[in-house]
Design a protein around this motif. Structure first.
Motif, short mmCIF file in Angstrom:
data_model
loop_
_atom_site.label_atom_id
_atom_site.label_comp_id
_atom_site.label_asym_id
_atom_site.label_seq_id
_atom_site.Cartn_x
_atom_site.Cartn_y
_atom_site.Cartn_z
N LEU A 15 52.96 80.46 118.35
CA LEU A 15 51.72 80.33 117.50
C LEU A 15 52.01 80.31 116.09
O LEU A 15 51.28 79.59 115.23
CB LEU A 15 50.91 81.56 118.09
N ASP A 16 52.84 81.34 115.63
CA ASP A 16 53.62 81.43 114.45
C ASP A 16 54.00 80.11 113.96
O ASP A 16 53.83 79.52 112.84
CB ASP A 16 54.59 82.51 114.08
N ASN A 17 54.79 79.52 114.80
CA ASN A 17 55.54 78.20 114.44
C ASN A 17 54.20 76.95 114.11
O ASN A 17 54.40 76.34 113.07
CB ASN A 17 56.52 77.77 115.35
N LYS A 18 53.50 77.07 115.12
CA LYS A 18 52.29 76.08 115.14
C LYS A 18 51.37 76.28 113.66
O LYS A 18 51.09 75.36 112.88
CB LYS A 18 51.47 76.39 116.18
N PHE A 20 52.58 77.91 110.70
CA PHE A 20 53.37 77.56 109.92
C PHE A 20 53.32 75.81 109.60
O PHE A 20 53.29 75.62 108.47
CB PHE A 20 54.69 78.08 109.99
N GLN A 21 53.51 75.36 110.82
CA GLN A 21 53.50 73.71 110.60
C GLN A 21 52.29 73.42 110.12
O GLN A 21 52.10 72.60 109.09
CB GLN A 21 53.87 73.29 111.72
N THR A 22 51.16 73.89 110.54
CA THR A 22 49.70 73.38 109.89
C THR A 22 49.58 73.67 108.56
O THR A 22 49.21 72.96 107.60
CB THR A 22 48.72 74.31 110.73
N PHE A 23 50.16 74.94 108.14
CA PHE A 23 50.08 75.29 106.56
C PHE A 23 50.87 74.24 106.03
O PHE A 23 50.68 73.80 105.09
CB PHE A 23 50.54 76.76 106.40
N GLN A 24 52.16 73.87 106.28
CA GLN A 24 53.11 73.15 105.67
C GLN A 24 52.62 71.79 105.51
O GLN A 24 52.75 71.22 104.39
CB GLN A 24 54.48 73.14 106.45
N THR A 25 51.90 71.17 106.30
CA THR A 25 51.31 69.70 106.37
C THR A 25 50.48 69.80 105.56
O THR A 25 50.36 69.00 104.84
CB THR A 25 50.97 69.47 107.98
N SER A 26 49.50 70.91 105.61
CA SER A 26 48.05 70.97 104.64
C SER A 26 48.79 71.01 103.16
O SER A 26 48.03 70.39 102.43
CB SER A 26 47.16 72.28 105.14
N PHE A 27 49.74 71.71 103.03
CA PHE A 27 50.03 72.12 101.46
C PHE A 27 50.65 70.85 100.94
O PHE A 27 50.53 70.33 100.04
CB PHE A 27 50.90 73.21 101.69
N LEU A 28 51.37 70.05 101.93
CA LEU A 28 52.01 68.85 101.45
C LEU A 28 50.83 67.54 101.29
O LEU A 28 51.02 67.01 100.25
CB LEU A 28 52.93 68.34 102.51
N GLN A 29 49.83 67.57 102.03
CA GLN A 29 48.60 67.01 101.76
C GLN A 29 47.93 67.23 100.52
O GLN A 29 47.71 66.14 99.52
CB GLN A 29 47.88 66.81 102.80
N VAL A 30 47.86 68.45 100.21
CA VAL A 30 47.32 69.03 98.82
C VAL A 30 48.28 68.77 97.77
O VAL A 30 47.41 68.11 96.75
CB VAL A 30 46.87 70.57 99.22
#
Length: 114
Positions: A15-18, A20-30
């Motif tokens: 869950l933590d990895n998922k 983290f990946q969601t945050f990372q993807t979103s922050f890259l998009q931002v």
């Protein structure tokens, strides 16, 4: 090979990895959108300083694009906030199982009216 002495620990890590990946993807998009906005603002400023009618007319479309990008950033942050809240609720549900309050009585999960 080490044994996992904490039941459910593997699923928490997943869950933590998922999350983290969601945050990372979103922050890259931002970040990509914000970089694009920086370029748009630079072009808008150049067009404004030129005072050439065609350039000033072009600014209308550029400002619309800038506004749409800002909306997208707001939406991404709203999605991040929602994902973060859900992940915190999921982790707190796992943490609250079998806990005792300071008075020694079993802890109860609070339910919020939504």
């Amino acid at each position: 090979m080490e044994e996992d002495i904490y039941p459910g620990h593997g699923s928490a890590t997943q869950l933590d990895n998922k999350v983290f990946q969601t945050f990372q993807t979103s922050f890259l998009q931002v970040q990509n959108i914000l970089d694009q906005n920086r370029l748009l603002i630079h072009e808008i400023n150049q067009n404004h300083e030129s005072r050439i009618p065609d350039n000033l007319s072009r600014n209308v479309g550029l400002i619309r694009e800038l506004n749409n990008n800002i909306r997208r950033v707001v939406d991404l942050y709203a999605d991040l906030s929602s994902s973060f809240t859900k992940s915190m609720e999921a982790s707190s549900e796992g943490d609250s199982a079998g806990t005792l309050r300071s008075d020694g009585k079993p802890g109860q999960k609070r339910v919020r009216a939504g």
